[in-house]
Design an enzyme around this catalytic site. Structure first.
Site, mmCIF file in Angstrom:
data_model
loop_
_atom_site.group_PDB
_atom_site.id
_atom_site.type_symbol
_atom_site.label_atom_id
_atom_site.label_comp_id
_atom_site.label_asym_id
_atom_site.label_seq_id
_atom_site.Cartn_x
_atom_site.Cartn_y
_atom_site.Cartn_z
ATOM 1 N N LYS A 174 10.907 37.865 0.691
ATOM 2 C CA LYS A 174 12.318 37.490 0.584
ATOM 3 C C LYS A 174 12.837 37.099 1.972
ATOM 4 O O LYS A 174 12.717 37.866 2.937
ATOM 5 C CB LYS A 174 13.085 38.704 0.045
ATOM 6 C CG LYS A 174 14.313 38.367 -0.738
ATOM 7 C CD LYS A 174 14.796 39.638 -1.423
ATOM 8 C CE LYS A 174 16.078 39.440 -2.146
ATOM 9 N NZ LYS A 174 16.654 40.723 -2.565
ATOM 10 N N ILE A 175 13.403 35.909 2.025
ATOM 11 C CA ILE A 175 13.780 35.307 3.304
ATOM 12 C C ILE A 175 15.262 34.919 3.241
ATOM 13 O O ILE A 175 15.687 34.300 2.252
ATOM 14 C CB ILE A 175 12.961 34.003 3.530
ATOM 15 C CG1 ILE A 175 11.447 34.262 3.433
ATOM 16 C CG2 ILE A 175 13.357 33.286 4.796
ATOM 17 C CD1 ILE A 175 10.769 34.652 4.706
#
Ligand code: E4P
Length: 221
Positions: free
Chosen positions: A83-84
């Site tokens: 998750k960015i």
């Protein structure tokens, strides 16, 4: 429509996993901060428990640090999705991870433009936060409508993951629009299971059955 649980709580995950309701998990640093224990161990355990994508979030804010964390997180298991955050450095990291065959979930998306760019960079999922938009006086569900439409128009392969869900009607509306995934806090999944008419109906069936049993003491079904 896929249902992910938005939690780092192992008990909740086990509870709903046992009902076959968990297609995947999303976590974030705030959710991990609520739990007792070593966050890295908790993330590893979630990855082991769940037979589906588990989003684990980086905390670096440069592409370089995000990538270092991403490669470490990916070692937790094959089902890890990194998750960015939706920032310029994040998009750089997403592009590189896509080239490396690592799935990403671009989080903290609050506009259709951000979703388009995340998809173009190669994100596997985009996470528009609808509840936080509603809290801000905007129509979160309208953002889902826009993103789903745009992704359809151009056959983008990126999944629309509806995040920051606040109540069961968000799930129904997201489903009607055709969003691919909703990620839900455990209490909302619990609310989706229950209905007062189900409880009332069951209690009437059981009390009628008590009468039947009185008349047929040896009855076994
Ligand atoms: C999504 O991946 C996020 O973890 C989450 O949905 C944020 O929700 P909140 O606005 O309730 O914190």
């Amino acid at each position: 429509m896929k249902i992910f649980l938005d939690t780092a709580n192992l008990e909740s995950i086990k509870k709903y996993n046992d009902m076959g309701l968990v297609d995947g998990i999303t976590t974030n640093p705030s959710l991990l901060a609520k739990e007792k224990g070593n966050p890295a161990e908790i993330m590893r355990e979630i990855v082991r428990m769940v037979n589906g994508p588990v989003s684990l979030e980086v905390v670096g804010t440069t592409a370089e640090t995000m990538l270092e964390e991403a490669y470490r997180l990916k070692k937790y298991g094959k089902n890890v999705v990194v998750k960015i955050p939706m920032i310029a450095e994040g998009l750089k990291a997403v592009k590189k991870l896509k080239a490396d065959g690592i799935e990403t979930n671009v989080t903290l998306v609050f506009s259709a433009n951000q979703a388009i760019l995340a998809a173009k960079a190669g994100a596997s999922y985009v996470s528009p936060f609808i509840g936080r938009l509603d809290d801000n006086g905007q129509d979160g569900m309208n953002l889902i409508r826009e993103i789903v439409q745009i992704f359809k128009n151009y056959q983008f392969e990126t999944n629309v993951l509806v995040a920051s869900v606040r109540h069961p009607m968000h799930v129904v509306d997201a489903g009607k629009i055709g969003a691919h995934v909703v990620t839900l806090p455990a209490d909302i999944l619990g609310k989706m299971i229950s209905h007062p008419l189900t409880d009332k109906g069951l209690s009437a069936f059981l009390s009628d059955w008590e009468k039947v049993k009185k008349e047929n003491p040896n009855l076994v079904i």
